[in-house]
Write a protein that holds these residues in place. Structure first.
Motif, short mmCIF file in Angstrom:
data_model
loop_
_atom_site.label_atom_id
_atom_site.label_comp_id
_atom_site.label_asym_id
_atom_site.label_seq_id
_atom_site.Cartn_x
_atom_site.Cartn_y
_atom_site.Cartn_z
N GLY A 30 2.38 3.24 -3.18
CA GLY A 30 2.04 3.28 -4.59
C GLY A 30 0.98 2.30 -5.03
O GLY A 30 0.22 2.58 -5.95
N VAL A 31 0.90 1.13 -4.41
CA VAL A 31 0.01 0.08 -4.88
C VAL A 31 -1.20 -0.10 -3.96
O VAL A 31 -2.04 -0.94 -4.19
CB VAL A 31 0.79 -1.25 -5.04
CG1 VAL A 31 -0.07 -2.35 -5.63
CG2 VAL A 31 1.99 -1.04 -5.93
N SER A 32 -1.31 0.71 -2.94
CA SER A 32 -2.38 0.50 -1.96
C SER A 32 -3.64 1.31 -2.26
O SER A 32 -4.35 1.71 -1.35
CB SER A 32 -1.87 0.82 -0.56
OG SER A 32 -1.51 2.19 -0.46
N LYS A 33 -3.95 1.54 -3.53
CA LYS A 33 -5.16 2.28 -3.87
C LYS A 33 -6.38 1.38 -3.98
O LYS A 33 -7.49 1.79 -3.74
CB LYS A 33 -4.95 3.06 -5.16
CG LYS A 33 -3.95 4.17 -5.01
CD LYS A 33 -3.69 4.90 -6.30
CE LYS A 33 -2.65 5.98 -6.06
NZ LYS A 33 -1.87 6.28 -7.22
N LYS A 34 -6.17 0.11 -4.37
CA LYS A 34 -7.25 -0.86 -4.49
C LYS A 34 -6.84 -2.14 -3.79
O LYS A 34 -5.69 -2.57 -3.88
CB LYS A 34 -7.56 -1.17 -5.96
CG LYS A 34 -8.15 -0.02 -6.71
CD LYS A 34 -8.52 -0.43 -8.11
CE LYS A 34 -9.18 0.73 -8.82
NZ LYS A 34 -9.61 0.35 -10.15
N VAL A 35 -7.79 -2.77 -3.12
CA VAL A 35 -7.49 -4.00 -2.37
C VAL A 35 -7.03 -5.11 -3.30
O VAL A 35 -6.09 -5.85 -2.98
CB VAL A 35 -8.73 -4.44 -1.54
CG1 VAL A 35 -8.50 -5.79 -0.90
CG2 VAL A 35 -9.05 -3.41 -0.48
N SER A 36 -7.65 -5.23 -4.47
CA SER A 36 -7.27 -6.32 -5.38
C SER A 36 -5.83 -6.16 -5.86
O SER A 36 -5.07 -7.15 -5.92
CB SER A 36 -8.22 -6.36 -6.57
OG SER A 36 -8.19 -5.12 -7.27
N THR A 37 -5.42 -4.96 -6.19
CA THR A 37 -4.05 -4.71 -6.62
C THR A 37 -3.08 -4.92 -5.46
O THR A 37 -2.00 -5.50 -5.63
CB THR A 37 -3.91 -3.28 -7.17
OG1 THR A 37 -4.92 -3.07 -8.15
CG2 THR A 37 -2.55 -3.06 -7.78
N VAL A 149 -2.73 -4.48 2.37
CA VAL A 149 -4.16 -4.74 2.13
C VAL A 149 -5.01 -3.90 3.08
O VAL A 149 -6.05 -3.34 2.68
CB VAL A 149 -4.47 -6.25 2.24
CG1 VAL A 149 -5.96 -6.51 2.28
CG2 VAL A 149 -3.85 -6.99 1.07
N ILE A 150 -4.59 -3.78 4.34
CA ILE A 150 -5.33 -2.92 5.28
C ILE A 150 -5.31 -1.47 4.79
O ILE A 150 -6.34 -0.79 4.79
CB ILE A 150 -4.75 -3.03 6.70
CG1 ILE A 150 -5.06 -4.41 7.29
CG2 ILE A 150 -5.29 -1.93 7.60
CD1 ILE A 150 -4.36 -4.68 8.61
N MET A 151 -4.14 -1.02 4.35
CA MET A 151 -4.04 0.36 3.85
C MET A 151 -4.92 0.55 2.62
O MET A 151 -5.61 1.57 2.49
CB MET A 151 -2.58 0.69 3.51
CG MET A 151 -2.42 2.05 2.86
SD MET A 151 -2.95 3.40 3.91
CE MET A 151 -1.40 4.07 4.36
N ALA A 152 -4.96 -0.43 1.72
CA ALA A 152 -5.80 -0.32 0.53
C ALA A 152 -7.28 -0.28 0.92
O ALA A 152 -8.06 0.49 0.34
CB ALA A 152 -5.53 -1.48 -0.42
N GLY A 153 -7.68 -1.08 1.88
CA GLY A 153 -9.06 -1.07 2.34
C GLY A 153 -9.45 0.26 2.93
O GLY A 153 -10.54 0.78 2.67
#
Length: 191
Positions: A30-37, A149-153
């Protein structure tokens, strides 16, 4: 010291809570759409799991085991985790409103994040003392943060790629998570 380092590496990378144990998948997806989030969620999870590991270990050692109340572990651990998450939520709302708004409903969901409770229960199951339990909690949370963070990237970099219709949306995210889990399995021979 060697044992502590092995536990930390094992918890963060080899037995990654998300990619090996499959705990905490709701905020992971749910939260891995943006690295900052994702990094903000990771920081909140690091705080909650580390402090929860310490507090639950202290309570288990000096209260639950001492007074033969070990049957209350799960309830006590959930209450400790809920209180810590409320503290984090109030702190972020006051000091970092953009991050608080970006995390949205996923911040209170740390309370029900099975990774947090899983670490506290694993600490008891493995017989870790207070110090080792805290290190294990911190390392596990760092592993969670690393994975999210890897997933968001990856999700940011493939956001505008052209995929077949069947792979668009959640499907490509699940395939990516599966490939990440396979990649992290490569660390299993390290320890």
């Amino acid at each position: 010291m060697k044992e502590v380092i092995l536990i930390a590496i094992g918890s963060a990378i080899v037995n990654n809570v998300v990619l090996s144990q499959f705990l905490g998948l709701c905020p992971f997806f749910g939260v891995s759409k943006k690295v900052s989030t994702a990094a903000g969620m990771g920081a909140a999870v690091i705080f909650v799991i580390t402090i929860a590991s310490f507090v639950t270990s202290v309570l288990d050692t000096f209260v639950l085991q001492k007074f033969d109340l070990v049957y209350l572990r799960t309830i006590v651990f959930i209450l400790v985790i809920a209180a810590l998450v409320q503290f984090v939520e109030m702190f972020l709302k006051k000091s970092m409103p953009p991050l608080y708004n970006a995390l949205g409903v996923y911040l209170p969901l740390i309370t029900t994040n099975c990774a947090v409770l899983g670490v506290a229960l694993n600490n008891v199951q493995y017989g870790y003392g207070i110090g080792i339990a805290t290190v294990n909690g911190f390392a596990t949370a760092v592993g969670f943060t690393l994975a999210i963070v890897i997933m968001a990237g990856i999700r940011e970099s493939i956001e505008y790629n052209d995929f077949p219709e069947a792979l668009k949306g959640s499907a490509i995210v699940l395939v990516t998570a599966g490939l990440m889990a396979i990649a992290f399995m490569g660390f299993s021979g390290v320890i």
